[in-house]
Design a protein around this motif. Sequence first.
Motif, PDB file in Angstrom:
ATOM      1  N   LYS A 173       0.850  -1.187   0.000  1.00 31.43           N
ATOM      2  CA  LYS A 173       0.000   0.000   0.000  1.00 31.43           C
ATOM      3  C   LYS A 173       0.892   1.246   0.000  1.00 31.43           C
ATOM      4  CE  LYS A 173      -3.257  -0.504   3.158  1.00 31.43           C
ATOM      5  NZ  LYS A 173      -3.817  -0.382   4.528  1.00 31.43           N
ATOM      6  N   LEU A 174       0.677   2.131  -0.984  1.00 30.66           N
ATOM      7  CA  LEU A 174       1.439   3.393  -1.022  1.00 30.66           C
ATOM      8  C   LEU A 174       0.679   4.401  -0.154  1.00 30.66           C
ATOM      9  CD1 LEU A 174       3.782   5.098  -2.174  1.00 30.66           C
ATOM     10  CD2 LEU A 174       2.346   5.590  -4.162  1.00 30.66           C
ATOM     11  N   VAL A 175       1.123   4.528   1.088  1.00 32.77           N
ATOM     12  CA  VAL A 175       0.430   5.366   2.075  1.00 32.77           C
ATOM     13  C   VAL A 175       0.656   6.847   1.774  1.00 32.77           C
ATOM     14  CG1 VAL A 175       0.424   5.990   4.544  1.00 32.77           C
ATOM     15  CG2 VAL A 175       0.483   3.584   3.839  1.00 32.77           C
ATOM     16  N   ASP A 176       1.916   7.220   1.615  1.00 26.88           N
ATOM     17  CA  ASP A 176       2.264   8.604   1.260  1.00 26.88           C
ATOM     18  C   ASP A 176       3.685   8.636   0.709  1.00 26.88           C
ATOM     19  OD1 ASP A 176       3.959   8.577   3.511  1.00 26.88           O
ATOM     20  OD2 ASP A 176       2.464   9.491   4.797  1.00 26.88           O
ATOM     21  N   PHE A 177       4.065   9.741   0.138  1.00 27.35           N
ATOM     22  CA  PHE A 177       5.437   9.879  -0.369  1.00 27.35           C
ATOM     23  C   PHE A 177       5.749  11.345  -0.613  1.00 27.35           C
ATOM     24  CE2 PHE A 177       4.347  10.581  -4.890  1.00 27.35           C
ATOM     25  CZ  PHE A 177       3.067  10.048  -4.954  1.00 27.35           C
ATOM     26  N   LYS A 178       7.038  11.598  -0.761  1.00 30.01           N
ATOM     27  CA  LYS A 178       7.515  12.967  -0.956  1.00 30.01           C
ATOM     28  C   LYS A 178       8.235  13.089  -2.293  1.00 30.01           C
ATOM     29  CE  LYS A 178      11.431  14.058   0.210  1.00 30.01           C
ATOM     30  NZ  LYS A 178      12.756  14.362  -0.353  1.00 30.01           N
TER      31      LYS A 178
END
Length: 257
Positions: A173-178
């Motif tokens: 699961k790609l929760v968040d990223f920068k």
Amino acid sequence: MNQRRTRIYEGKAKILYEGPEPGTVVVHFKDDATAFNAQKKEVIDGKGVINNRISEFIFNKLNAIGIPTHFVKRLNMREQLVREVEIIPLEVVVRNVAAGTLSSRLGIEEGEPLPRTLIEFCYKNDELGDPLVAEEHIMAFGWATPQELDDMMTMAIRINDYLSGLFMGIGIKLVDFKLEFGRLYEGDMVRTVLADEISPDSCRLWDVKTDEKMDKDRFRRDLGGLVEAYQEVARRLGIMNGNEPVERSKPVLVKSD
Ligand code: TMP
């Protein structure tokens, strides 16, 4: 490694050297891990090698779907060749699920799916601890032009759609990223391109079945097993087979007895 080349900049996790041709830069991935604006630091053997490979893989995929990036090619275990850009002083954070500073700031439980994808901006300034800023601040202080802001948001949404699917396909699961973007000067033209890296250092990645963290939160939260988790991400992406030893920074003593 060629020590004679000119070092342009040393950051917390990477060193930039002048590239072989004008307009190119060599990025060297260090094993250093930092968190909370470098108040917490550790050297994690092998992290740089894995991030170099994962970031190469993702940037190649993004280039292939037409996202302009600074990436040219990987040079060796720890280094990649990129186009020289002027970094836009903003961190663009994309969030699908509540976690990290969003959860602490707004009191939303970690793991709560968000009603819609959120894009946040932080002003890149270590002395200030990269504060969250609004579009108002970006415009008022001229950190990016309206066109650049539009480019960054459009690309961030496309990257999120693409990477969410890519990771979901391997049970993550790609929760968040920068993301970070740069200005690429080509004669009189200037283009906004994706820069920096995309790796488990700059994303939150959770196993779909167990919610196990497979990203830098393992270091931030003292969970241990960071290299193993990053290796598992690489293995699922089909990059490293998982048995491959990572390049260690120290020599191994071989007993002759
Ligand atoms: P945050 O919840 O701590 O604000 O982080 C959001 C995302 O941005 C998370 O995937 C980690 C990433 N990130 C970086 O890549 N660099 C940073 O300096 C910070 C603070 C977060």
